[in-house]
Design an enzyme around this catalytic site. Structure first.
Site, mmCIF file in Angstrom:
data_model
loop_
_atom_site.group_PDB
_atom_site.id
_atom_site.type_symbol
_atom_site.label_atom_id
_atom_site.label_comp_id
_atom_site.label_asym_id
_atom_site.label_seq_id
_atom_site.Cartn_x
_atom_site.Cartn_y
_atom_site.Cartn_z
ATOM 1 N N ASP A 165 0.821 -1.219 0.000
ATOM 2 C CA ASP A 165 0.000 0.000 0.000
ATOM 3 C C ASP A 165 0.853 1.268 0.000
ATOM 4 O O ASP A 165 0.323 2.366 -0.093
ATOM 5 C CB ASP A 165 -0.925 -0.019 1.229
ATOM 6 C CG ASP A 165 -1.958 1.093 1.214
ATOM 7 O OD1 ASP A 165 -2.525 1.366 0.133
ATOM 8 O OD2 ASP A 165 -2.205 1.705 2.276
ATOM 9 N N SER A 200 -7.063 5.595 -0.192
ATOM 10 C CA SER A 200 -7.296 4.278 -0.777
ATOM 11 C C SER A 200 -8.752 3.880 -0.578
ATOM 12 O O SER A 200 -9.315 4.045 0.517
ATOM 13 C CB SER A 200 -6.390 3.236 -0.121
ATOM 14 O OG SER A 200 -5.029 3.579 -0.269
ATOM 15 N N GLN A 241 -5.232 -1.453 -6.930
ATOM 16 C CA GLN A 241 -5.854 -0.562 -5.956
ATOM 17 C C GLN A 241 -6.541 0.595 -6.684
ATOM 18 O O GLN A 241 -6.034 1.095 -7.681
ATOM 19 C CB GLN A 241 -4.819 0.005 -4.992
ATOM 20 C CG GLN A 241 -5.386 0.898 -3.899
ATOM 21 C CD GLN A 241 -4.298 1.382 -2.954
ATOM 22 O OE1 GLN A 241 -3.600 2.346 -3.236
ATOM 23 N NE2 GLN A 241 -4.141 0.701 -1.835
#
Length: 293
Positions: free
Chosen positions: A210, A234, A284
């Site tokens: 991430d 996110s 993502q």
């Protein structure tokens, strides 16, 4: 764990401690979060802990091969998080779990994760990027930060358990200092030695995944984070594990963005060992807005 180490093996040991969740019952675990300058809990931290919780309810002979998660609320730094695990299925080859992160009685993240016993089968992969300088040929994070002392206030309060080395310009440079690039390539590794636990290495890779992925959306436009640029969050995160690996050894995170529209950007990334083995793939989507918009 009140004192946050600056980096190296102490920071890695601190991360391992954070991933060692307290078991409250057969299906409920509690994790801690660091008190840092950032108000929100880092998304990779929550995802990694959610995977720890799920993995501890699965036979160790089955390793995680994929996870899909959604960030639904920002987590609060310094506050504990409860993880509630639901056993969806245990079949002959696969185990599926749902892990829900709850803080202050509200769901902040939930994840589905699938675990698979090893099988032999077809084996191929797309080639790793060519002509990428090695990790020893690009600046360290500290060296890059030296040119941007205004960023040190944030980074000095974050435990540096990851050794992160950008091949190109990172997204936190000043506006105008970043040229447009279709790829965001970063060398990473856990900055110390991890125990020989495959679940822990998968959780560490989840933690790392991430870190720079959404930055590749900005890279296409030469944009940066913060004043004069973009703010983001996110929305979801997916990760597929392909081959055995160690998260404390160098891997190249090759990220790019196939699309951005409607205030959202999609990013995908492949992770390669130094020898070129594709160990994982991440996808993502993030919310992206102009600062002040």
């Amino acid at each position: 764990m009140t004192d946050i180490p600056a980096g190296g093996q102490p920071a890695v040991d601190y991360l391992v401690g954070m991933l060692d969740l307290a078991r409250q019952s057969e299906s409920v675990f509690v994790g801690t979060t660091p008190v840092v300058g950032l108000q929100r809990v880092y998304g990779g931290h929550v995802a990694a802990q959610a995977l720890v919780a799920a993995g501890r309810t699965v036979d160790p002979s089955r390793t995680v091969h994929s996870l899909h998660g959604y960030f639904v609320r920002p987590g609060e730094s310094g506050q504990p998080i409860e993880y509630h695990v639901e056993k969806i299925r245990d079949g002959r080859s696969f185990s599926v779990r749902r892990s829900v992160a709850v803080q202050n009685d509200k769901t902040i993240f939930f994840m589905s994760a699938s675990f698979h016993r090893h099988e032999d089968g077809l084996d191929h992969q797309a080639p790793a990027p060519l002509d990428v300088p090695g990790p020893d040929e690009v600046p360290t994070m500290r060296e890059r930060l030296g040119a941007y002392p205004e960023r040190l206030g944030i980074w000095s309060s974050v435990p540096w358990s990851l050794d992160v080395r950008y091949v190109g310009e990172p997204g936190w440079v000043a506006p105008g200092d970043r040229r447009a690039d279709p790829h965001q390539r970063v060398w990473m590794r856990i900055d110390g030695k991890l125990p020989d636990d495959p679940l822990l290495h998968a959780c560490a890779l989840t933690y790392a995944s991430d870190m720079t992925l959404l930055d590749s959306v900005l890279s296409v436009h030469g944009e940066v984070w913060g004043p004069g640029g973009v703010i983001g969050a996110s929305l979801d995160h997916a990760l597929w594990f392909h081959r055995p690996f160690r998260a404390d050894e160098w891997f190249l995170y090759d990220c790019w963005s196939p699309s951005a529209a409607g205030g959202r950007g999609l990013a995908t990334g492949r992770m390669f060992t130094a020898s070129g083995a594709n160990i994982a793939t991440a996808v993502q989507e993030g919310l992206l807005r102009r600062v002040g918009a």
